[in-house]
Motif scaffolding. Structure first.
Motif, PDB file in Angstrom:
ATOM      1  N   LEU A 131      19.288   0.256  -4.440  1.00  0.00           N
ATOM      2  CA  LEU A 131      18.171  -0.466  -3.816  1.00  0.00           C
ATOM      3  C   LEU A 131      16.907   0.354  -3.992  1.00  0.00           C
ATOM      4  N   ASP A 132      15.805  -0.296  -4.309  1.00  0.00           N
ATOM      5  CA  ASP A 132      14.512   0.383  -4.401  1.00  0.00           C
ATOM      6  C   ASP A 132      13.648  -0.084  -3.228  1.00  0.00           C
ATOM      7  N   VAL A 133      13.235   0.864  -2.403  1.00  0.00           N
ATOM      8  CA  VAL A 133      12.560   0.554  -1.142  1.00  0.00           C
ATOM      9  C   VAL A 133      11.174   1.178  -1.117  1.00  0.00           C
ATOM     10  N   VAL A 134      10.192   0.402  -0.692  1.00  0.00           N
ATOM     11  CA  VAL A 134       8.839   0.895  -0.428  1.00  0.00           C
ATOM     12  C   VAL A 134       8.516   0.572   1.031  1.00  0.00           C
ATOM     13  N   GLY A 135       8.317   1.618   1.833  1.00  0.00           N
ATOM     14  CA  GLY A 135       8.014   1.400   3.248  1.00  0.00           C
ATOM     15  C   GLY A 135       9.149   0.659   3.928  1.00  0.00           C
ATOM     16  N   ASP A 136       8.846  -0.526   4.467  1.00  0.00           N
ATOM     17  CA  ASP A 136       9.869  -1.314   5.152  1.00  0.00           C
ATOM     18  C   ASP A 136      10.312  -2.516   4.324  1.00  0.00           C
ATOM     19  N   LYS A 137      10.065  -2.473   2.996  1.00  0.00           N
ATOM     20  CA  LYS A 137      10.409  -3.595   2.130  1.00  0.00           C
ATOM     21  C   LYS A 137      11.301  -3.161   0.970  1.00  0.00           C
ATOM     22  N   PRO A 166       0.802  -1.232   0.000  1.00  0.00           N
ATOM     23  CA  PRO A 166       0.000   0.000   0.000  1.00  0.00           C
ATOM     24  C   PRO A 166       0.833   1.279   0.000  1.00  0.00           C
ATOM     25  N   LYS A 167       2.016   1.257   0.619  1.00  0.00           N
ATOM     26  CA  LYS A 167       2.842   2.459   0.671  1.00  0.00           C
ATOM     27  C   LYS A 167       3.445   2.818  -0.685  1.00  0.00           C
ATOM     28  N   ALA A 168       3.259   1.944  -1.659  1.00  0.00           N
ATOM     29  CA  ALA A 168       3.767   2.238  -3.005  1.00  0.00           C
ATOM     30  C   ALA A 168       3.080   3.462  -3.601  1.00  0.00           C
ATOM     31  N   LYS A 169       1.915   3.819  -3.074  1.00  0.00           N
ATOM     32  CA  LYS A 169       1.212   5.013  -3.572  1.00  0.00           C
ATOM     33  C   LYS A 169       2.031   6.278  -3.321  1.00  0.00           C
ATOM     34  N   ASP A 170       2.960   6.215  -2.362  1.00  0.00           N
ATOM     35  CA  ASP A 170       3.841   7.349  -2.065  1.00  0.00           C
ATOM     36  C   ASP A 170       5.143   7.288  -2.858  1.00  0.00           C
ATOM     37  N   GLY A 171       5.232   6.330  -3.792  1.00  0.00           N
ATOM     38  CA  GLY A 171       6.451   6.158  -4.567  1.00  0.00           C
ATOM     39  C   GLY A 171       7.427   5.235  -3.863  1.00  0.00           C
ATOM     40  N   GLY A 202      22.750   9.602   0.011  1.00  0.00           N
ATOM     41  CA  GLY A 202      22.401   9.196  -1.353  1.00  0.00           C
ATOM     42  C   GLY A 202      21.056   8.514  -1.444  1.00  0.00           C
ATOM     43  N   LEU A 203      20.018   9.287  -1.182  1.00  0.00           N
ATOM     44  CA  LEU A 203      18.633   8.803  -1.237  1.00  0.00           C
ATOM     45  C   LEU A 203      17.829   9.714  -2.150  1.00  0.00           C
ATOM     46  N   ILE A 204      16.913   9.135  -2.890  1.00  0.00           N
ATOM     47  CA  ILE A 204      16.046   9.976  -3.714  1.00  0.00           C
ATOM     48  C   ILE A 204      14.687   9.289  -3.842  1.00  0.00           C
ATOM     49  N   ARG A 205      13.644  10.016  -3.461  1.00  0.00           N
ATOM     50  CA  ARG A 205      12.295   9.458  -3.580  1.00  0.00           C
ATOM     51  C   ARG A 205      11.792   9.653  -4.998  1.00  0.00           C
ATOM     52  N   ARG A 206      11.238   8.593  -5.556  1.00  0.00           N
ATOM     53  CA  ARG A 206      10.670   8.648  -6.903  1.00  0.00           C
ATOM     54  C   ARG A 206       9.151   8.579  -6.785  1.00  0.00           C
ATOM     55  N   LYS A 207       8.500   9.656  -7.172  1.00  0.00           N
ATOM     56  CA  LYS A 207       7.037   9.744  -7.083  1.00  0.00           C
ATOM     57  C   LYS A 207       6.415   9.477  -8.448  1.00  0.00           C
ATOM     58  N   SER A 208       5.354   8.711  -8.447  1.00  0.00           N
ATOM     59  CA  SER A 208       4.669   8.421  -9.704  1.00  0.00           C
ATOM     60  C   SER A 208       3.836   9.606 -10.157  1.00  0.00           C
ATOM     61  N   GLY A 209       3.617   9.667 -11.468  1.00  0.00           N
ATOM     62  CA  GLY A 209       2.813  10.733 -12.035  1.00  0.00           C
ATOM     63  C   GLY A 209       1.326  10.466 -11.868  1.00  0.00           C
ATOM     64  N   GLU A 210       0.519  11.412 -12.310  1.00  0.00           N
ATOM     65  CA  GLU A 210      -0.943  11.307 -12.207  1.00  0.00           C
ATOM     66  C   GLU A 210      -1.439  10.078 -12.951  1.00  0.00           C
ATOM     67  N   GLY A 211      -2.233   9.238 -12.249  1.00  0.00           N
ATOM     68  CA  GLY A 211      -2.822   8.063 -12.879  1.00  0.00           C
ATOM     69  C   GLY A 211      -1.840   6.948 -13.170  1.00  0.00           C
ATOM     70  N   GLU A 212      -0.651   6.972 -12.547  1.00  0.00           N
ATOM     71  CA  GLU A 212       0.403   5.990 -12.807  1.00  0.00           C
ATOM     72  C   GLU A 212       0.913   5.450 -11.479  1.00  0.00           C
ATOM     73  N   PHE A 213       0.981   4.119 -11.338  1.00  0.00           N
ATOM     74  CA  PHE A 213       1.473   3.563 -10.083  1.00  0.00           C
ATOM     75  C   PHE A 213       2.982   3.349 -10.115  1.00  0.00           C
ATOM     76  N   ARG A 214       3.587   3.281 -11.311  1.00  0.00           N
ATOM     77  CA  ARG A 214       5.035   3.116 -11.415  1.00  0.00           C
ATOM     78  C   ARG A 214       5.725   4.445 -11.146  1.00  0.00           C
TER      79      ARG A 214
END
Length: 349
Positions: free
Chosen positions: A289-295, A214-219, A238-250
């Motif tokens: 590494l690509d991280v979502v929440g604690d995973k 579910p936390k993937a909605k935050d990128g 060296g961290l960077i949050r990647r946010k998805s665009g409108e109507g896109e979950f990736r």
């Protein structure tokens, strides 16, 4: 030092991580060479050679775009060099980005990299480690279960449908060998074309199914590791949050994801701590590494990218930190005169 960067194809390279690292090494006075993955030359009676471009020492291009334009111009000519002329061969080509007609290029960089390594050239990442982790999504599955989402890798439709039921009819499907968010689908209970989607992905081979987080909605957060440690420069991480665009979950940059600053969480620290010993043991110098929440949802060992987005966030691009580390490795190699293996040097701080 003399360092040669191996790219997919110089002609189509963009102003990404490889270009920024190349530019930084050049600015620091190193002899920098660049080649495409199709530029290896092997003769049975001589050491492995490469047909590459030497970037002129006096090339003074402050802007990355101008630096790239100069490299791609017809003014710089290719010349043949024995690979043993180089201190470092930095393999930065990404096999998963090769089009189908360039199937020959997929394994070439790593295969010839092993030959260079056997000639006592420092190869980064370690070429044998990259061979073992060549399908990085499969290498990912060797990591401890506690830091990963539930997943399944198969080419059996029924297995995928059963997994979908098991995870509450919400999963992510993607090809085992792929990158940049291509052919990645979110499948929920409203999806009516699940069979067609499975068929589309299976055209490229095995399919990975992962439970949806579910936390993937935050990128997601791209975490850059070097020598098994989080990249750091000028007090920045060296961290960077990647946010998805409108109507896109990736959230991949290649499909329109945007960059934002990110804080280092306890969960990220735990993921780094659990992942690092394997990366260090295997000789994987530079990893994303690509991280979502604690995973941890993905690991990038072949050609992690994204440095170009740090500039937009008014952060350092971390190229000084990476080149610093490579310089130290070259020094260690000289001082220890063959006593340290390439794999050891690759992740030595």
């Amino acid at each position: 030092m003399k360092i040669c960067f191996v790219l997919n194809d110089i002609a189509v390279e963009s102003c990404g991580t490889s270009l920024l690292l190349m530019k930084k090494a050049h600015e620091r006075g190193h002899e920098v060479f660049v080649m495409s993955v199709g530029d290896y030359v092997f003769r049975s009676d001589t050491p492995l050679s490469v047909n590459c471009i030497k970037i002129p020492p006096k090339l003074d291009k402050k802007d990355p775009e101008e630096f790239l334009e100069a490299i791609q111009s017809d003014k710089l000519k290719h010349s043949l060099y024995p690979v043993t002329d180089f201190d470092v061969l930095f393999i930065r080509n990404n096999p998963t980005e090769e089009p189908a007609e360039r199937y020959w290029a997929e394994q070439s960089g790593v295969a010839f990299g092993r030959m260079a390594q056997n000639l006592d050239v420092l190869v980064l990442n370690d070429a044998y480690a990259m061979s073992n982790a060549f399908i990085d999504k499969l290498y990912f599955e060797e990591l401890p279960e506690e830091i990963k989402p539930k997943s399944l890798i198969t080419r059996n439709r029924e297995d995928l449908l059963n997994f979908w039921e098991e995870v509450g009819k919400k999963m992510v499907l993607k090809p085992l060998q792929g990158s940049g968010g291509q052919n990645v689908f979110l499948i929920d209970k409203t999806e009516k074309n699940i069979n067609q989607i499975i068929d589309t992905i299976m055209e490229d081979g095995y399919v990975i199914a992962q439970e949806y987080l579910p936390k993937a909605k935050d990128g997601d957060v791209r975490v850059f590791l070097m020598n098994g440690r989080l990249l750091e420069q000028d007090g920045k991480l060296g961290l960077i949050r990647r946010k998805s665009g409108e109507g896109e979950f990736r959230s991949n940059f290649s499909v329109g994801g945007s960059a934002e600053n990110s804080e280092l969480t306890d969960a990220m620290k735990r993921i780094i701590r659990v992942t690092a010993p394997k990366l260090i043991r295997d000789g994987l110098f530079f990893v994303g590494l690509d991280v979502v929440g604690d995973k941890l949802i993905e690991i990038n060992v072949l050609s992690p990218g994204g440095f170009e987005h740090f500039r937009d966030l008014k952060m350092p691009d971390f190229t000084d930190t990476v080149i610093d580390s490579i310089e130290r490795k070259v020094e260690y190699k000289r001082l220890y005169e063959g006593l340290l293996s390439n794999r050891t040097l690759a992740t030595m701080d």
